[in-house]
Write a protein that holds these residues in place. Structure first.
Motif, mmCIF file in Angstrom:
data_model
loop_
_atom_site.group_PDB
_atom_site.id
_atom_site.type_symbol
_atom_site.label_atom_id
_atom_site.label_comp_id
_atom_site.label_asym_id
_atom_site.label_seq_id
_atom_site.Cartn_x
_atom_site.Cartn_y
_atom_site.Cartn_z
ATOM 1 N N LEU A 1 0.907 -1.070 -0.102
ATOM 2 C CA LEU A 1 -0.017 -0.015 -0.137
ATOM 3 C C LEU A 1 0.776 1.214 0.062
ATOM 4 C CD1 LEU A 1 -2.719 1.663 0.202
ATOM 5 C CD2 LEU A 1 -2.786 1.234 2.697
ATOM 6 N N TRP B 1 1.054 5.846 5.410
ATOM 7 C CA TRP B 1 0.053 5.036 6.054
ATOM 8 C C TRP B 1 0.385 4.404 7.468
ATOM 9 C CZ3 TRP B 1 -4.545 5.001 3.896
ATOM 10 C CH2 TRP B 1 -4.759 5.441 2.643
ATOM 11 N N VAL C 1 -7.631 -2.958 -0.487
ATOM 12 C CA VAL C 1 -7.393 -1.725 -0.881
ATOM 13 C C VAL C 1 -8.609 -1.580 -2.256
ATOM 14 C CG1 VAL C 1 -6.388 0.113 -2.427
ATOM 15 C CG2 VAL C 1 -5.219 -1.254 -0.499
ATOM 16 N N PHE D 1 -6.444 5.622 -4.875
ATOM 17 C CA PHE D 1 -5.341 5.845 -3.844
ATOM 18 C C PHE D 1 -4.139 6.119 -4.847
ATOM 19 C CE2 PHE D 1 -8.422 3.433 -1.470
ATOM 20 C CZ PHE D 1 -8.556 4.158 -0.184
#
Length: 334
Positions: A117, A126, A143, A149
């Motif tokens: 991520l 994050w 996700v 994102f």
């Protein structure tokens, strides 16, 4: 840190994060992040260019200005603030899935590690976010919309700090409006209730209060209701009805010609010992905990409607985070 605080206490800026049943491992609960951060109902309100959509976009910016005017913002700054907030939300919308894309189940399931991520969206810290969210052990996350994102990471690099501050202030104001004084309530209703939804009359306060109670502590209220109006005799009668239905279902299953014996055996085992759903033993832990006033971490005196709402939001967020990577309980109220 500010985003984690907002998600736990006040609103959901930029995206949503929550726990849910893992779609590819139904025995477990997984933490999920998905597109969000919009003030208007969905992305098409920002991307459509027809006359009606342009009118809505203009009225929305006026609504933003009216709200900031109510919190005492300098009149000379209102146009810039409204335009910067709308620009951020439009950018988020353009990076979001369409309603058609949201119906593509495989495309909305992307399980990955936190390191993956971070690589996907490097400009957002994050690890700090989840640390502030008190999530210490997180091996994987779903996700939902990868491109959202990726786009968010690019936005964090190009949008100014001052514009982000205005955006976060807007999220706080618009999410709090229903719990503030009448001018805030009426302004929000004028745009979202009357203009967008066609409602002409705001519901009376008592109905709105009951709606909040039902949404925030409905399970606790339900437990008290059952204690008063659902005695042991009523539960026994209801249990007998359920058992009769299971017997009838078992008979029908035995007569099904298309079902394999192995499947019938599994269903037979389930029908013999169904879980006890006619009780309040499977409520969320936060609903079963302290029956006193909801506590808000930054409330120094008696709770107001707003701080009680924040405290309830924080309590729920903590519970959902603690669920992550725990076995999914099929007969718990999720």
């Amino acid at each position: 840190k500010e985003l984690a605080f907002a998600h736990f206490n006040t609103s959901s800026p930029l995206f949503y994060f929550y726990s849910e049943q893992d779609e590819k491992n139904s025995t477990m609960v997984i933490l999920t992040i998905s597109q969000g951060g919009l003030g208007l109902p969905e992305r098409d309100y920002y991307t459509n260019t027809d006359d009606e959509s342009i009118e809505t976009q203009t009225k929305y910016k006026e609504h933003i200005k009216n709200m900031f005017r109510l919190i005492g913002t300098d009149e000379s700054k209102l146009d810039k603030i409204a335009n910067s907030i709308y620009s951020i939300e439009k950018d988020l919308a353009e990076g979001s899935f369409t309603n058609v894309e949201l119906r593509d189940v495989p495309a909305n399931y992307n399980k990955m590690t936190i390191d993956q991520l971070v690589k996907l969206s490097p400009n957002f810290d994050w690890k700090l976010f989840f640390k502030e969210a008190k999530i210490s052990k997180l091996d994987e996350i779903n996700v939902k919309q990868i491109k959202f994102f990726e786009n968010l990471s690019k936005m964090l690099d190009k949008v100014s700090i001052d514009d982000w501050k205005d955006y976060l202030s807007w999220n706080l104001v618009r999410s709090s409006a229903n719990y503030l004084s009448s001018p805030f309530v009426n302004e929000k209703f004028s745009f979202f209730g009357t203009y967008l939804q066609g409602a002409q009359v705001l519901q009376p306060r008592w109905k709105r209060v009951l709606g909040v109670i039902d949404g925030q502590i409905g399970e606790i209220m339900g437990e008290l209701y059952v204690q008063r109006y659902f005695p042991a005799q009523a539960k026994q009668k209801a249990s007998e009805i359920v058992k009769s239905l299971l017997v009838a279902m078992g008979e029908r299953i035995e007569n099904l010609t298309w079902m394999s014996d192995a499947t019938k055996e599994k269903l037979r085992a389930y029908g013999i010992a169904p879980p006890d759903k006619l009780s309040f033993e499977n409520l969320h832990p936060f609903a079963k905990s302290d029956k006193g006033p909801l506590k808000c971490p930054f409330c120094r005196s008696e709770n107001t409607a707003l701080t009680s709402q924040f405290g309830s939001t924080a309590c729920k967020a903590l519970y959902f985070c603690n669920e992550c990577r725990q076995p999914f309980e099929h007969f718990k109220c999720h």
